[in-house]
Design a protein around this motif. Structure first.
Motif, PDB file in Angstrom:
ATOM      1  N   SER A   7       0.896  -1.724   0.869  1.00 21.63           N
ATOM      2  CA  SER A   7       0.207  -0.022  -0.046  1.00 21.63           C
ATOM      3  C   SER A   7       0.364   1.162  -0.108  1.00 21.63           C
ATOM      4  CB  SER A   7      -0.706   0.381   1.258  1.00 21.63           C
ATOM      5  OG  SER A   7      -1.679   1.431   1.438  1.00 21.63           O
ATOM      6  N   ALA A   8       1.810   1.533   0.968  1.00 19.37           N
ATOM      7  CA  ALA A   8       2.624   2.007   1.188  1.00 19.37           C
ATOM      8  C   ALA A   8       3.125   2.922  -0.940  1.00 19.37           C
ATOM      9  CB  ALA A   8       3.562   2.606   1.747  1.00 19.37           C
ATOM     10  N   GLU A   9       3.965   1.663  -0.900  1.00 20.17           N
ATOM     11  CA  GLU A   9       4.243   2.184  -2.267  1.00 20.17           C
ATOM     12  C   GLU A   9       3.472   2.490  -3.180  1.00 20.17           C
ATOM     13  OE1 GLU A   9       7.549  -1.683  -1.905  1.00 20.17           O
ATOM     14  OE2 GLU A   9       6.205  -2.441  -2.896  1.00 20.17           O
ATOM     15  N   ASN A  10       1.777   1.456  -3.570  1.00 22.46           N
ATOM     16  CA  ASN A  10       1.265   2.256  -4.394  1.00 22.46           C
ATOM     17  C   ASN A  10       1.085   3.930  -3.779  1.00 22.46           C
ATOM     18  OD1 ASN A  10       0.853   0.005  -5.955  1.00 22.46           O
ATOM     19  ND2 ASN A  10      -0.984  -0.539  -4.727  1.00 22.46           N
ATOM     20  N   TYR A  11       0.828   3.853  -2.967  1.00 28.21           N
ATOM     21  CA  TYR A  11       0.669   5.272  -2.509  1.00 28.21           C
ATOM     22  C   TYR A  11       2.583   6.378  -3.263  1.00 28.21           C
ATOM     23  CZ  TYR A  11      -3.636   5.345   0.372  1.00 28.21           C
ATOM     24  OH  TYR A  11      -4.531   5.575   0.789  1.00 28.21           O
ATOM     25  N   LEU A  12       3.202   6.535  -2.672  1.00 27.91           N
ATOM     26  CA  LEU A  12       5.000   6.971  -3.428  1.00 27.91           C
ATOM     27  C   LEU A  12       4.212   6.452  -4.802  1.00 27.91           C
ATOM     28  CD1 LEU A  12       7.196   4.990  -0.442  1.00 27.91           C
ATOM     29  CD2 LEU A  12       5.623   7.408  -0.765  1.00 27.91           C
ATOM     30  N   GLU A  13       4.174   5.779  -5.482  1.00 23.63           N
ATOM     31  CA  GLU A  13       3.990   5.623  -7.402  1.00 23.63           C
ATOM     32  C   GLU A  13       3.032   6.668  -7.189  1.00 23.63           C
ATOM     33  OE1 GLU A  13       4.067   2.201 -10.242  1.00 23.63           O
ATOM     34  OE2 GLU A  13       2.692   1.962  -8.960  1.00 23.63           O
ATOM     35  N   GLU A  50       5.391   9.876   8.948  1.00 21.59           N
ATOM     36  CA  GLU A  50       6.346   9.533   9.763  1.00 21.59           C
ATOM     37  C   GLU A  50       7.236   8.356   9.851  1.00 21.59           C
ATOM     38  OE1 GLU A  50       3.709   7.831  12.574  1.00 21.59           O
ATOM     39  OE2 GLU A  50       2.434   9.578  13.251  1.00 21.59           O
ATOM     40  N   SER A  51       7.642   7.407   8.706  1.00 20.39           N
ATOM     41  CA  SER A  51       8.403   7.315   7.872  1.00 20.39           C
ATOM     42  C   SER A  51       9.589   7.557   7.222  1.00 20.39           C
ATOM     43  CB  SER A  51       7.358   5.775   7.323  1.00 20.39           C
ATOM     44  OG  SER A  51       7.187   5.960   6.251  1.00 20.39           O
ATOM     45  N   GLY A  52       8.972   8.685   7.332  1.00 17.43           N
ATOM     46  CA  GLY A  52      10.141   9.812   6.499  1.00 17.43           C
ATOM     47  C   GLY A  52      10.101   9.564   5.290  1.00 17.43           C
ATOM     48  N   CYS A  53       8.932   9.137   4.095  1.00 16.49           N
ATOM     49  CA  CYS A  53       8.936   9.389   3.187  1.00 16.49           C
ATOM     50  C   CYS A  53       8.333   9.670   2.018  1.00 16.49           C
ATOM     51  CB  CYS A  53       8.027   7.882   2.768  1.00 16.49           C
ATOM     52  SG  CYS A  53       9.340   6.184   3.029  1.00 16.49           S
ATOM     53  N   VAL A  54       7.132  11.282   2.918  1.00 12.70           N
ATOM     54  CA  VAL A  54       6.761  12.074   2.221  1.00 12.70           C
ATOM     55  C   VAL A  54       7.270  13.561   3.649  1.00 12.70           C
ATOM     56  CG1 VAL A  54       5.756  11.002   0.666  1.00 12.70           C
ATOM     57  CG2 VAL A  54       4.530  11.561   3.239  1.00 12.70           C
ATOM     58  N   SER A  63       5.438  16.113  -1.074  1.00 11.23           N
ATOM     59  CA  SER A  63       6.637  15.917  -1.354  1.00 11.23           C
ATOM     60  C   SER A  63       6.916  14.935  -0.849  1.00 11.23           C
ATOM     61  CB  SER A  63       7.630  17.271  -1.610  1.00 11.23           C
ATOM     62  OG  SER A  63       6.553  18.286  -1.944  1.00 11.23           O
ATOM     63  N   LEU A  64       7.753  13.793  -2.348  1.00  9.84           N
ATOM     64  CA  LEU A  64       8.450  12.984  -1.729  1.00  9.84           C
ATOM     65  C   LEU A  64      10.292  13.009  -1.570  1.00  9.84           C
ATOM     66  CD1 LEU A  64       8.026  10.773  -4.538  1.00  9.84           C
ATOM     67  CD2 LEU A  64       7.127  10.746  -2.666  1.00  9.84           C
ATOM     68  N   THR A  65      10.299  12.413   0.013  1.00 14.39           N
ATOM     69  CA  THR A  65      11.320  12.481   0.054  1.00 14.39           C
ATOM     70  C   THR A  65      12.159  12.073  -0.467  1.00 14.39           C
ATOM     71  OG1 THR A  65      11.747  11.056   1.668  1.00 14.39           O
ATOM     72  CG2 THR A  65      10.497  12.811   2.814  1.00 14.39           C
ATOM     73  N   PRO A  66      13.739  12.378  -0.497  1.00 10.14           N
ATOM     74  CA  PRO A  66      14.742  11.044  -1.480  1.00 10.14           C
ATOM     75  C   PRO A  66      14.690   9.936  -1.255  1.00 10.14           C
ATOM     76  CG  PRO A  66      15.938  13.290  -0.274  1.00 10.14           C
ATOM     77  CD  PRO A  66      14.784  13.410   0.144  1.00 10.14           C
ATOM     78  N   GLN A  67      14.034   9.648   0.292  1.00 13.54           N
ATOM     79  CA  GLN A  67      13.501   7.797   0.499  1.00 13.54           C
ATOM     80  C   GLN A  67      12.545   7.551   0.114  1.00 13.54           C
ATOM     81  OE1 GLN A  67      13.671   6.842   4.320  1.00 13.54           O
ATOM     82  NE2 GLN A  67      12.489   4.985   3.825  1.00 13.54           N
ATOM     83  N   GLY A  68      11.979   8.243  -0.103  1.00  9.82           N
ATOM     84  CA  GLY A  68      10.739   7.524  -0.250  1.00  9.82           C
ATOM     85  C   GLY A  68      10.086   7.823  -2.371  1.00  9.82           C
ATOM     86  N   ARG A  69      11.292   8.936  -3.221  1.00  7.62           N
ATOM     87  CA  ARG A  69      11.457   9.080  -4.118  1.00  7.62           C
ATOM     88  C   ARG A  69      12.506   7.373  -4.701  1.00  7.62           C
ATOM     89  NH1 ARG A  69      10.818  12.229  -8.501  1.00  7.62           N
ATOM     90  NH2 ARG A  69      10.347  13.500  -7.286  1.00  7.62           N
ATOM     91  N   ILE A  71      12.143   4.658  -3.717  1.00  7.06           N
ATOM     92  CA  ILE A  71      10.918   4.207  -3.567  1.00  7.06           C
ATOM     93  C   ILE A  71      10.185   4.404  -4.639  1.00  7.06           C
ATOM     94  CG2 ILE A  71       8.939   2.902  -1.841  1.00  7.06           C
ATOM     95  CD1 ILE A  71      10.829   3.611   0.909  1.00  7.06           C
ATOM     96  N   ALA A  72       9.513   5.144  -5.033  1.00  8.98           N
ATOM     97  CA  ALA A  72       8.901   5.542  -5.522  1.00  8.98           C
ATOM     98  C   ALA A  72       9.052   5.479  -7.166  1.00  8.98           C
ATOM     99  CB  ALA A  72       7.869   6.579  -6.110  1.00  8.98           C
TER     100      ALA A  72
END
Length: 123
Positions: A7-13, A50-54, A63-69, A71-72
């Protein structure tokens, strides 16, 4: 646990795709794109923050953080490759995209890279 990660991956994508399409992303954009309720998206954005992805600014811009970007982009890369591969095998574009969305979350990195090499060698 796997479902949460998928689910998190889908949101980030989705955030990545919407940023590329629209320039900026708000929760309402994600809700419309995924056909989810606004409260569901709000909970997901809280978890991703909270997980540091956005990050979310004062105007509600996500916005995506570097970590979130990272993964996405990885998930989106898989999605595009699997869609292209399935279409090349004769699968309808819409079906291929839907199947790619499921495959992209469960395949190992090793298998993905092997398929990627195979697909790219055939071009």
């Amino acid at each position: 646990m796997r479902k949460i990660r998928e689910s998190a991956e889908n949101y980030l994508e989705t955030i990545l795709i919407l940023q590329e399409r629209n320039g900026s992303v708000r929760s309402i954009d994600i809700a419309a794109e995924l056909e989810f309720s606004k409260p569901s998206v709000s909970v997901a954005m809280k978890n991703l923050r909270e997980s540091g992805c956005v990050t979310v600014d004062g105007d509600g811009i996500i916005s995506l953080t570097p970590q979130g970007r990272q993964i996405a982009e990885g998930v989106y890369e898989r999605h595009l490759l699997f869609t292209k591969w399935l279409v090349s095998l004769g699968v309808d574009q819409e079906v291929a995209s839907e199947d790619a969305c499921r495959i992209e979350h469960v395949i190992s990195e090793e298998s993905f890279r092997a398929i990627q090499r195979h697909v790219n060698a055939r071009e």
